[in-house]
Enzyme design. Structure first.
Site, short mmCIF file in Angstrom:
data_model
loop_
_atom_site.label_atom_id
_atom_site.label_comp_id
_atom_site.label_asym_id
_atom_site.label_seq_id
_atom_site.Cartn_x
_atom_site.Cartn_y
_atom_site.Cartn_z
N LYS A 1 43.38 20.01 -45.60
CA LYS A 1 42.90 19.05 -46.60
C LYS A 1 42.69 17.67 -45.98
O LYS A 1 41.66 17.04 -46.15
CB LYS A 1 43.88 18.94 -47.78
N ARG B 1 48.19 19.14 -58.33
CA ARG B 1 49.00 20.25 -57.80
C ARG B 1 49.62 21.07 -58.90
O ARG B 1 50.33 22.04 -58.61
CB ARG B 1 50.13 19.66 -56.96
N ARG C 1 52.45 21.32 -35.64
CA ARG C 1 52.44 19.89 -35.95
C ARG C 1 53.86 19.33 -35.99
O ARG C 1 54.12 18.23 -35.54
CB ARG C 1 51.74 19.63 -37.29
N ARG D 1 56.53 15.67 -38.60
CA ARG D 1 56.63 15.35 -40.03
C ARG D 1 57.87 16.05 -40.53
O ARG D 1 58.07 17.24 -40.26
CB ARG D 1 55.37 15.86 -40.75
N ARG E 1 57.65 25.10 -49.35
CA ARG E 1 56.37 24.51 -49.79
C ARG E 1 55.38 25.61 -50.17
O ARG E 1 54.61 25.46 -51.12
CB ARG E 1 55.79 23.63 -48.68
#
Ligand code: AP5
Ligand code: MG
Length: 189
Positions: free
Chosen positions: A14, A89, A128, A134, A145
């Protein structure tokens, strides 16, 4: 006005594709995740609340996130349109967005659903997490998630199909190839 909802599971691209859309179409970008991470960095009260949810891979309460979105939307002056990244969401958020845009005489132009297989999402986010760190990019939180995505967020696919705004995008492949499919869909609006 070009109002685009960019949709997809965690790691579906996204943010990556939003940057390209902004560059090509000159519209404003709002990523609720980026807004919340900036608040955490600044150490605000909102940031503290956000951190407690994000670290658990859970969604923030609808009311809180809808208020953030409304004030960000108001800050865009003379806008050609907006790309909504990571919002809505939940069904409640989608209904709030519809109402907010209707108040301004607007509507969602297209909802782009970046479809990526789960094993690829996991690979991208683990990578990542190792590279940039993160806080929610660790295996345990990514799994949470994804559960939240399937239970609370994916019902929006049918919701947007019902609105006649749904567009499937194959989110697997090169970033350029995916963007070409997105641009083709936007140019048809
Ligand atoms: P948010 O920040 O929105 O995170 P997310 O949805 O989990 O998605 P990501 O940002 O991780 O992935 P992305 O789809 O943007 O992919 P990206 O382009 O980065 O939300 C975080 C948290 O904030 C939520 O869990 C929640 O707690 C809270 N929150 C946010 N919005 C909320 C809301 N509306 N309501 C309630 N709570 C909310 O790409 C991922 C990686 O893959 C990158 O490393 C990228 O380089 C790579 N990549 C991208 N495209 C490709 C490709 N084609 N091939 C290979 N690698 C690729
Ligand atoms: Mg993102």
């Amino acid at each position: 006005m070009l109002n685009i909802v960019i949709f997809g599971a965690p790691g579906s691209g996204k943010g990556t594709q939003s940057a390209r859309i902004v560059e090509k179409y000159g519209i404003n970008h709002i990523s609720t995740g980026d807004v919340l991470r900036a608040e955490i960095k600044k150490g605000t009260e909102l940031g503290q609340i956000a951190k407690s949810y994000i670290d658990q891979g859970q969604l923030l309460p609808d009311e809180l996130i809808i208020n953030i979105l409304a004030s960000t939307l108001d800050s865009f002056k003379d806008s050609k349109g907006v790309i909504f990244d990571g919002f809505p969401r939940t069904i409640a958020q989608a209904e709030a967005l519809k109402a907010m845009l209707a108040e301004r005489g607007q509507q969602v132009s297209i909802m782009l659903d970046l479809d990526v297989p789960e094993d690829e999402l996991m690979t991208r986010l683990i990578k990542r997490g190792q590279e940039s760190g993160r806080a929610d990019d660790n295996e345990e939180t990514i799994k949470k998630r994804l559960v939240v995505y399937h239970s609370q967020t994916s019902p929006l696919i049918d919701w947007y199909k019902n609105e006649g705004q749904y567009q499937h995008i194959n989110g697997l492949g090169t970033m350029e190839g995916i963007f070409a499919e997105i641009a083709e869909a936007i140019d048809k609006i």
